[in-house]
Design a protein around this motif. Structure first.
Motif, short mmCIF file in Angstrom:
data_model
loop_
_atom_site.label_atom_id
_atom_site.label_comp_id
_atom_site.label_asym_id
_atom_site.label_seq_id
_atom_site.Cartn_x
_atom_site.Cartn_y
_atom_site.Cartn_z
N VAL A 232 1.17 -1.16 0.12
CA VAL A 232 0.07 0.22 -0.43
C VAL A 232 0.73 1.13 -0.30
CG1 VAL A 232 -1.64 1.13 1.19
CG2 VAL A 232 -1.83 -1.63 1.07
N ASP A 233 0.65 2.09 -0.51
CA ASP A 233 1.06 3.37 -0.65
C ASP A 233 0.48 4.62 0.08
OD1 ASP A 233 2.42 5.69 -1.36
OD2 ASP A 233 2.37 5.71 -3.25
N PHE A 234 0.91 4.38 1.43
CA PHE A 234 0.80 4.84 2.79
C PHE A 234 0.40 6.74 2.15
CE2 PHE A 234 0.80 0.76 4.44
CZ PHE A 234 -0.27 0.95 5.12
N ASP A 235 1.52 6.94 1.65
CA ASP A 235 1.61 8.31 1.60
C ASP A 235 0.61 8.91 0.47
OD1 ASP A 235 3.83 8.77 2.52
OD2 ASP A 235 5.09 8.35 1.06
N GLN A 236 0.12 8.17 -0.36
CA GLN A 236 -0.87 8.86 -1.20
C GLN A 236 -2.04 9.04 -0.90
OE1 GLN A 236 -2.03 7.07 -3.87
NE2 GLN A 236 -0.48 6.12 -5.58
N TRP A 237 -2.54 7.79 1.24
CA TRP A 237 -3.55 8.67 1.74
C TRP A 237 -3.07 9.48 3.19
CZ3 TRP A 237 -7.71 6.21 -0.49
CH2 TRP A 237 -7.84 5.27 -1.11
N ARG A 238 -2.16 9.88 2.99
CA ARG A 238 -2.38 10.39 4.48
C ARG A 238 -1.96 12.08 3.64
NH1 ARG A 238 3.79 7.69 4.91
NH2 ARG A 238 2.49 5.88 6.95
N LEU A 239 -1.98 11.98 2.46
CA LEU A 239 -2.46 13.12 1.45
C LEU A 239 -3.32 13.80 1.59
CD1 LEU A 239 -0.08 14.41 -0.10
CD2 LEU A 239 -1.15 13.96 -1.65
N LEU A 240 -4.85 12.68 1.94
CA LEU A 240 -5.90 12.73 1.81
C LEU A 240 -6.19 13.08 3.46
CD1 LEU A 240 -6.76 10.41 -1.19
CD2 LEU A 240 -6.55 12.59 -0.83
N GLY A 241 -5.63 13.02 3.97
CA GLY A 241 -6.19 12.90 5.54
C GLY A 241 -6.62 11.45 5.87
N ALA A 242 -6.71 10.38 5.48
CA ALA A 242 -6.88 9.17 6.08
C ALA A 242 -6.70 8.70 7.44
CB ALA A 242 -6.79 7.87 4.75
N GLU A 243 -7.48 8.53 8.18
CA GLU A 243 -6.29 7.69 9.32
C GLU A 243 -6.75 5.70 8.97
OE1 GLU A 243 -6.78 8.80 13.17
OE2 GLU A 243 -6.54 11.15 12.98
N VAL A 244 -7.98 5.88 8.69
CA VAL A 244 -7.72 4.18 8.24
C VAL A 244 -8.47 3.86 6.73
CG1 VAL A 244 -8.42 3.21 10.74
CG2 VAL A 244 -10.20 4.35 9.69
N LEU A 245 -7.87 2.35 6.43
CA LEU A 245 -8.01 2.47 5.00
C LEU A 245 -8.79 1.18 4.66
CD1 LEU A 245 -7.58 2.83 1.88
CD2 LEU A 245 -4.69 1.42 2.72
N ILE A 246 -9.87 1.04 4.47
CA ILE A 246 -10.08 -0.62 4.01
C ILE A 246 -9.92 -0.44 2.38
CG2 ILE A 246 -12.20 -1.67 4.10
CD1 ILE A 246 -12.94 -0.31 5.93
N LYS A 247 -9.33 -1.87 2.28
CA LYS A 247 -9.17 -1.99 1.44
C LYS A 247 -8.89 -3.68 1.11
CE LYS A 247 -5.49 -0.70 -1.60
NZ LYS A 247 -4.77 -0.24 -2.56
N GLY A 248 -9.40 -4.44 -0.43
CA GLY A 248 -9.63 -5.82 -0.13
C GLY A 248 -10.31 -6.26 -1.93
N VAL A 249 -10.37 -7.02 -2.02
CA VAL A 249 -10.37 -8.45 -3.48
C VAL A 249 -11.80 -9.22 -2.87
CG1 VAL A 249 -7.92 -7.92 -3.94
CG2 VAL A 249 -8.64 -9.60 -2.66
#
Lengths: 258, 184, 432
Positions: free
Chosen positions: C93-110
């Motif tokens: 996961v490219d966490f920097d992208q999500w930090r940029l958006l201000g996300a604290e938790v991220l849900i991903k799935g397949v």
């Protein structure tokens, strides 16, 4: 009795050893009481003004952190000089204000039947009375308030905020915690954690350690996330902030939700 | 026998659900193969409401007609009404009950079920209790007028069977009632 | 004298150390009262993409998490390239992208669909710290897609709060959709309703056993309001209490060892303790007034109930050991249907005021009464979710009776029943 016999040699100067002993004990007691009083009073004196500090009404991150921020609010509120001329104008010459403020209404009333004109005029008069009331209220509000509005501990002449206030606002902005996350929302007002942080001059969070953890793991986790987000301040600091104690609690939130 | 395949599918569905749960519980190892159970239709997906006249219960007797149809209103017995949230008999109700008692005395073989009803304001369960108190009040008064208690049974419908299905003062006052139904 | 001097010095230093204000910051409220969450769309892992499955997964998950009230959903429009990439491990996961958006938790799935089989892998990441919080692999059939979403929502709450959510559960309720009031069961979000009874009479007031495998309800099937017990999976059903008069409002004890119910076998509606088979154990109330609607405290030692012993219906609490009853609510003229929270800290109830019912909650000691709802319509029958986070209740706003769910503080109210018939008397099962 052993204490008495041990004390005898140093107090042997006096002719009456018993009186000397009493005097000595009295002096010691006096001194200790004095010291205690001094210590307590000193502590109280030093802590008292801190408690009397006026509340900080707002803090913004637009200002950069500086060493010597400006003190408080030097000039009176802007509202006062503006509203005072409004009120007399409204009172002295009501008719000049009348048409300028309500041109469209008047035009409309000219079009409608003559019977409606008096109605419209009455309406306008009411409106004017209301305006005057508002002006009076504004004036009453504009009485200069003694409390300074700016930063409580500001003394200097630089435009900006103190480093501490700056850091506080930044961390708070990064701290996200839902009340639904708490293990026991009933204990919200008592949940508290102490963290010692160190920011370098460059604005980097060099270290943090929990001095006191709350009993709520979710609360502590949220603080860790907030600090992880606060690794780098947007601006450099004028001084290095070493071992600053940050107290995280939910007192304001608990107050809000009561 | 439409009942057996149903319960069989249900059991299979339960088994499957358990397997699914077991699969969920193990995070690292590959999930349990659901092939162990034949693909049973999900209970929720296949329930046809219109074609299930028989209850899936153990005691799935053929359904009798409801209790309402069992009891016919008796022509000579007049219903009585009550004030809001009360089960006391007012004068009108007493007079009506006295007339009802005369009728019952003339027909000593007739058995009567007294139904207590409430308006739809108020909590359902409380109203069930209130309806019963109303029916019991009517019964007690009839008994005091000399009708044998064995001839009178009591049932409460709470607010489940309103006389007038509306929410206004008139409907409410009509719905707060005790009715007299013949027991066959 | 030297000794005194050193003592003085010591005292002074102690004073100074105490008084000297160490640099200190107090932060007395979080900057944001919701956690910024990035919920990405589930991606096909292998096999053909099934957009309908992904859509359903995301919708069910989003609805659950929204009800939980913990999160602020970040706008998916703002997501960057990482949202379109499969990332099941923190290294992917490219966490920097999500930090940029201000996300604290991220849900991903397949997900992958193979014939009837659906496999879903779901992950929850901590963005600021760039680590995996929790994840699980679910295997089921394609029609289990909503259940998988609910189970993952429960898991997310479990990880973030230490207590699992109540979403992978069922609501029992009464609906007249078939023409009669019958007992129904459905998902917590109103999907997949099924009918459990076919009494063609009046069925009322269900209650789940704490195992979630049994239901207690009242039915007029035999011509009298009697108490029935039903096993959900076997379908087995038994009439357990058919005393003369009322046999209503049965409630399982928290340990399933007994049942509290209202009977009027002694001529007056009173609360009784019954065995699970309906055998009479003890009469609990003896007042002249109406006593109905018992609700167990989670420790099984007390019962909240409604009594009209003071004239109008009020809520009382009876201690089972001593038999002493005390009045709980003092402010209302008509209080009913108490429901003791599974945590034990609050009791929800309805109060009629101005001809309308609203839902309130109060501490069991009678303090801190709060009004949770403000209409419209009659809001009645509050029941707790098994984790005490939510309340399900019935509403008749708009003419039809339907079920609603809200958070225990009264926020986030939403409908749960699909249209069709009236629905009332909800009960929330333990986690399935």
């Amino acid at each position: 009795m052993t204490a008495v016999s041990l004390r005898r040699p140093p107090s042997g100067v006096h002719a009456d050893p018993l009186a000397g002993r009493f005097l000595g004990a009295y002096l010691v007691s006096l001194l200790l009481h004095g010291l205690l009083l001094f210590g307590l009073a000193g502590g109280w004196l030093r802590s008292a003004p801190r408690e009397d500090k006026p509340p900080v009404y707002y803090v913004d991150l637009i200002h950069k952190p500086v060493l010597n921020p400006q003190a408080g609010r030097p000039e009176p509120r802007v509202a006062a000089p503006v509203s005072t001329p409004v009120a007399p104008v409204a009172r002295v010459e009501p008719k000049t204000v009348l048409p300028s403020k309500s041109l469209p209404t008047e035009r409309k009333s000219a079009k409608v039947a003559a019977g409606h004109v008096s109605n419209a005029l009455q309406k306008l008069r009411d409106e004017q009375a209301l305006q005057q009331k508002f002006a009076a209220l504004r004036q009453a509000q504009a009485v200069p308030i003694e409390t300074p509005v700016g930063l409580p501990d500001a003394r200097g002449n630089e435009a900006g905020v103190t480093s501490l206030v700056y850091v506080q606002a930044f961390i708070q902005q990064n701290w996200a915690l839902s009340p639904y996350l708490l293990a026991d929302p009933a204990k919200m007002a008592r949940t508290e954690a102490w963290v010692r942080i160190t920011y370098g001059k460059g604005g980097r969070l060099e270290s943090f350690r929990f001095e006191k953890e709350s009993r709520d793991p979710q609360f502590d986790e949220s603080i860790k996330r907030a600090l992880a987000k606060s690794k780098q301040l947007p601006s450099e600091l004028p001084v290095r902030l070493e071992d600053i104690l940050v107290v995280f609690n939910l007192k304001a939130l608990a107050e809000l939700r009561r | 026998m439409p009942k057996q395949p149903r319960s069989l599918t249900l059991i299979l569905a339960v088994l499957f659900a358990l397997l699914l749960l077991a699969g969920c519980a193990s995070k690292t190892k590959p999930a349990t193969e659901p092939a162990a159970t034949p693909p049973a239709p999900a209970p929720m997906a296949t329930t046809d409401l219109t074609q299930q006249p028989v209850a899936r219960g153990v005691e799935s007797q053929p359904v009798q007609s409801g209790p309402v149809a069992d009891h016919q209103a008796v022509a000579g017995l007049t219903r009585i009404h009550f004030p809001y949230n009360q089960f006391t008999l007012d004068d009108t109700a007493r007079v009506t009950l006295e007339q009802n008692a005369v009728y019952l005395r003339n027909k000593p073989a007739e058995k009567v079920a007294i139904e207590g009803h409430c308006d739809d304001r108020g909590s359902d369960e409380y109203n069930l209790a209130l309806g019963e108190r109303r029916a019991v009040a009517a019964k007690n008064y009839l008994v005091s007028l000399g009708i044998a208690a064995e001839r009178l049974s009591v049932i409460s419908y709470g607010e489940e069977q309103p006389l007038v299905a509306a929410s206004n003062e008139e409907a409410w006052s009509k719905n707060r009632r005790a009715e007299f139904k013949a027991v066959r | 004298m030297k000794r005194f001097c050193s003592l003085l010095f010591l005292l002074l230093t102690v004073c100074w150390a105490n008084g000297a204000a160490a640099a200190e910051i107090e932060i007395s409220a979080p900057g944001e009262q919701a956690i910024p969450l990035a919920l990405t769309r589930f991606l096909p892992q292998t096999g053909a993409p099934a957009p309908a499955v992904a859509e359903e997964l995301n919708a069910a998950l989003a609805a659950d998490l929204d009800l939980a009230g913990l999160f602020r959903f970040l706008d998916p429009q703002a997501f960057l390239s990482d949202a379109g990439r499969i990332g099941l491990f923190s290294t992917e996961v490219d966490f920097d992208q999500w930090r940029l958006l201000g996300a604290e938790v991220l849900i991903k799935g397949v997900y992958s669909v193979q014939g009837e089989q659906l496999t879903v892998e779901a992950r929850l990441f901590d963005v600021p710290n760039g680590r995996l919080l929790t994840g699980r692999r679910f295997v089921g059939r394609t029609q289990d897609v909503r259940r998988i979403a609910h189970a993952f929502a429960d898991l997310i709450l479990k990880d973030l709060t230490g207590e699992a959510g109540p979403f992978d559960a069922r609501l029992a309720f009464i609906s007249n959709r078939s023409g009669h009031k019958e007992l129904w069961l459905m998902d917590v979000d109103g999907h997949n309703p099924i009918r459990l009874t076919d009494h063609r009479s009046i069925v009322l007031n269900p209650d789940f056993s704490s195992t979630g495998k049994e239901l207690l309800f009242t039915s007029y099937r035999a011509g009298n309001p009697d108490l029935y017990r039903k096993e959900i999976f076997s379908g087995g059903e038994a009439r357990i209490a058919a005393y003369s008069g009322l046999n209503i409002a049965g409630r399982y004890a928290p340990d399933n060892s007994a049942v509290a119910a209202t009977l009027s076998r002694d001529g007056d509606p009173e609360i009784y303790l019954l065995g699970r088979d309906g055998a009479l154990r003890k009469r609990l109330t003896t007042s002249f007034g109406i006593d109905v609607d018992p609700s167990w405290s989670p420790d099984g030692r007390q019962l909240a109930f409604v009594s009209s012993r003071l004239g109008s219906p009020q809520i009382f609490i009876i201690d089972l050991a001593s038999g002493a009853a005390r009045r709980l609510t003092a402010n209302g003229k008509y209080d009913a249907t108490p429901a003791w929270s599974p945590k034990g800290d609050r009791i929800a109830f309805t109060r009629q005021e101005g001809g309308r019912f609203d839902i309130y909650s109060i501490r069991p000691d009678g303090s801190d009464e709060r009004r949770l709802t403000f209409g419209p319509g009659n809001l009645e029958h509050p029941r707790w979710s098994p984790d005490g986070r939510f309340l399900v209740y019935s509403s008749d706003a708009g003419g039809k009776k339907l079920l609603m769910v809200m958070r225990a503080d009264g926020t986030g109210a939403r409908k749960v029943t699909a249209p069709g018939g009236d629905a009332s008397h909800p009960a929330w099962s333990p986690v399935w």
